[in-house]
Design a protein around this motif. Structure first.
Motif, PDB file in Angstrom:
ATOM      1  N   UNK A  54      26.310  41.609  21.153  1.00  0.00           N
ATOM      2  CA  UNK A  54      27.338  40.581  21.292  1.00  0.00           C
ATOM      3  C   UNK A  54      27.254  39.536  20.180  1.00  0.00           C
ATOM      4  N   UNK A  55      26.087  39.357  19.603  1.00  0.00           N
ATOM      5  CA  UNK A  55      25.927  38.369  18.533  1.00  0.00           C
ATOM      6  C   UNK A  55      26.653  38.791  17.260  1.00  0.00           C
ATOM      7  N   UNK A  56      26.923  40.085  17.125  1.00  0.00           N
ATOM      8  CA  UNK A  56      27.596  40.604  15.941  1.00  0.00           C
ATOM      9  C   UNK A  56      29.115  40.611  16.081  1.00  0.00           C
ATOM     10  N   UNK A  57      29.604  40.344  17.280  1.00  0.00           N
ATOM     11  CA  UNK A  57      31.045  40.358  17.524  1.00  0.00           C
ATOM     12  C   UNK A  57      31.591  38.933  17.517  1.00  0.00           C
ATOM     13  N   UNK A  58      32.891  38.811  17.328  1.00  0.00           N
ATOM     14  CA  UNK A  58      33.497  37.464  17.400  1.00  0.00           C
ATOM     15  C   UNK A  58      33.285  36.856  18.782  1.00  0.00           C
ATOM     16  N   UNK A  59      33.006  35.575  18.864  1.00  0.00           N
ATOM     17  CA  UNK A  59      32.721  34.909  20.140  1.00  0.00           C
ATOM     18  C   UNK A  59      33.816  35.114  21.191  1.00  0.00           C
ATOM     19  N   UNK A  60      35.071  35.220  20.760  1.00  0.00           N
ATOM     20  CA  UNK A  60      36.158  35.389  21.731  1.00  0.00           C
ATOM     21  C   UNK A  60      36.065  36.725  22.492  1.00  0.00           C
ATOM     22  N   UNK A  61      35.464  37.724  21.872  1.00  0.00           N
ATOM     23  CA  UNK A  61      35.252  39.011  22.567  1.00  0.00           C
ATOM     24  C   UNK A  61      34.269  38.807  23.728  1.00  0.00           C
ATOM     25  N   UNK A  62      33.210  38.064  23.469  1.00  0.00           N
ATOM     26  CA  UNK A  62      32.232  37.754  24.513  1.00  0.00           C
ATOM     27  C   UNK A  62      32.891  36.920  25.609  1.00  0.00           C
ATOM     28  N   UNK A  63      33.574  35.869  25.224  1.00  0.00           N
ATOM     29  CA  UNK A  63      34.209  34.948  26.170  1.00  0.00           C
ATOM     30  C   UNK A  63      35.226  35.653  27.059  1.00  0.00           C
ATOM     31  N   UNK A  64      35.869  36.688  26.554  1.00  0.00           N
ATOM     32  CA  UNK A  64      36.862  37.424  27.335  1.00  0.00           C
ATOM     33  C   UNK A  64      36.238  38.108  28.547  1.00  0.00           C
ATOM     34  N   UNK A  65      34.927  38.319  28.537  1.00  0.00           N
ATOM     35  CA  UNK A  65      34.230  39.004  29.642  1.00  0.00           C
ATOM     36  C   UNK A  65      33.484  38.070  30.585  1.00  0.00           C
ATOM     37  N   UNK A  66      33.337  36.826  30.216  1.00  0.00           N
ATOM     38  CA  UNK A  66      32.494  35.894  30.977  1.00  0.00           C
ATOM     39  C   UNK A  66      32.928  35.764  32.435  1.00  0.00           C
ATOM     40  N   UNK A  67      34.223  35.593  32.681  1.00  0.00           N
ATOM     41  CA  UNK A  67      34.685  35.436  34.066  1.00  0.00           C
ATOM     42  C   UNK A  67      34.357  36.667  34.904  1.00  0.00           C
ATOM     43  N   UNK A  68      34.532  37.845  34.340  1.00  0.00           N
ATOM     44  CA  UNK A  68      34.216  39.086  35.054  1.00  0.00           C
ATOM     45  C   UNK A  68      32.714  39.158  35.361  1.00  0.00           C
ATOM     46  N   UNK A  69      31.880  38.835  34.399  1.00  0.00           N
ATOM     47  CA  UNK A  69      30.426  38.881  34.609  1.00  0.00           C
ATOM     48  C   UNK A  69      29.992  37.887  35.681  1.00  0.00           C
ATOM     49  N   UNK A  70      30.587  36.707  35.656  1.00  0.00           N
ATOM     50  CA  UNK A  70      30.257  35.707  36.676  1.00  0.00           C
ATOM     51  C   UNK A  70      30.689  36.176  38.065  1.00  0.00           C
ATOM     52  N   UNK A  71      31.830  36.835  38.138  1.00  0.00           N
ATOM     53  CA  UNK A  71      32.307  37.377  39.413  1.00  0.00           C
ATOM     54  C   UNK A  71      31.318  38.414  39.951  1.00  0.00           C
ATOM     55  N   UNK A  72      30.821  39.283  39.090  1.00  0.00           N
ATOM     56  CA  UNK A  72      29.843  40.286  39.516  1.00  0.00           C
ATOM     57  C   UNK A  72      28.537  39.624  39.953  1.00  0.00           C
ATOM     58  N   UNK A  73      28.113  38.605  39.234  1.00  0.00           N
ATOM     59  CA  UNK A  73      26.887  37.887  39.609  1.00  0.00           C
ATOM     60  C   UNK A  73      27.059  37.204  40.965  1.00  0.00           C
ATOM     61  N   UNK A  74      28.254  36.655  41.235  1.00  0.00           N
ATOM     62  CA  UNK A  74      28.520  36.037  42.553  1.00  0.00           C
ATOM     63  C   UNK A  74      28.461  37.089  43.663  1.00  0.00           C
ATOM     64  N   UNK A  75      28.997  38.265  43.383  1.00  0.00           N
ATOM     65  CA  UNK A  75      28.937  39.349  44.373  1.00  0.00           C
ATOM     66  C   UNK A  75      27.484  39.761  44.614  1.00  0.00           C
ATOM     67  N   UNK A  76      26.686  39.819  43.554  1.00  0.00           N
ATOM     68  CA  UNK A  76      25.258  40.147  43.694  1.00  0.00           C
ATOM     69  C   UNK A  76      24.549  39.062  44.497  1.00  0.00           C
ATOM     70  N   UNK A  77      24.877  37.820  44.227  1.00  0.00           N
ATOM     71  CA  UNK A  77      24.306  36.693  44.967  1.00  0.00           C
ATOM     72  C   UNK A  77      24.608  36.834  46.456  1.00  0.00           C
ATOM     73  N   UNK A  78      25.879  37.074  46.790  1.00  0.00           N
ATOM     74  CA  UNK A  78      26.285  37.207  48.190  1.00  0.00           C
ATOM     75  C   UNK A  78      25.566  38.390  48.845  1.00  0.00           C
ATOM     76  N   UNK A  79      25.511  39.535  48.157  1.00  0.00           N
ATOM     77  CA  UNK A  79      24.854  40.704  48.732  1.00  0.00           C
ATOM     78  C   UNK A  79      23.375  40.420  48.993  1.00  0.00           C
ATOM     79  N   UNK A  80      22.710  39.775  48.029  1.00  0.00           N
ATOM     80  CA  UNK A  80      21.277  39.510  48.170  1.00  0.00           C
ATOM     81  C   UNK A  80      20.994  38.496  49.281  1.00  0.00           C
TER      82      UNK A  80
END
Length: 189
Positions: free
Chosen positions: A154-180
């Motif tokens: 991700x460090x080699x890609x433009x920051x906007x590519x990373x940022x485009x996925x942040x909301x999805x990753x946070x959603x998955x982490x919230x689901x993991x939090x709830x499951x745990x």
């Protein structure tokens, strides 16, 4: 059967009685026989989509393995080890391989991580990391406060590519939090 629920659900273990071990061995043998017979059938299909694989010799080799009972205990010890002391790692945690622990549990008709989807399990796995000293409360805290940080490719890609996925990753982490949290309440209370 005694399921020993671990703080890290991916490390939950199962103790089997001698009768349960024998039942597992027989189920494993049946599963391996079915696989061999299915492969032989593939090589015997002269028509349709599979005709390109037709080979009497290959079909005979698969069936000969069944006749000689070459499968007897071929993988039994490995699967018993996975059930008793293994770690879920494979498709169930988004790792590109099958999970021996899931396979063995499936033959026994149990699931020690029910409802945990692979794209969420990877976050549970990461919250515990490889340090066996991380407890469930720390893993829950890590998931609750999860903030993606660019690393690796991700460090080699433009920051906007990373940022485009942040909301999805946070959603998955919230689901993991709830499951745990649910896992802790239902299995470790």
């Amino acid at each position: 059967m005694n399921i020993k629920w671990h703080e890290n659900p991916l490390r939950t273990t199962v103790e089997l009685t001698d009768n349960e071990r024998e039942r597992f061995r027989l189920k494993l043998k049946i599963d391996e026989y079915e696989e061999a017979v299915g492969m032989a059938a593939l090589y015997l299909d002269e028509k349709g989509d599979q005709a390109k694989y037709f080979s009497l010799e290959t079909a005979r080799r698969y069936l000969a393995r069944v006749q000689k009972e070459e499968f007897e205990n071929e993988h039994y010890d490995d699967f018993i080890r996975e059930i008793e002391s293994g770690y879920h790692c494979g498709d169930c945690t988004s790792a590109p391989s099958s999970c021996a622990k899931c396979y063995a549990e499936g033959l026994l008709g149990i699931d020690t991580i029910p409802g945990l989807k692979h794209d969420v399990a990877v976050y549970v796995d990461a919250a515990f990391g490889r340090d066996e000293n991380v407890g469930i409360d720390e893993a829950i805290r890590r998931l609750k406060t999860y903030e993606p940080v660019p690393s690796g490719g991700w460090l080699e890609l433009p920051p906007e590519k990373f940022e485009a996925n942040v909301d999805h990753w946070k959603k998955q982490a919230r689901a993991a939090y709830k499951w745990l949290v649910d896992y802790k309440r239902s299995r470790l209370a």
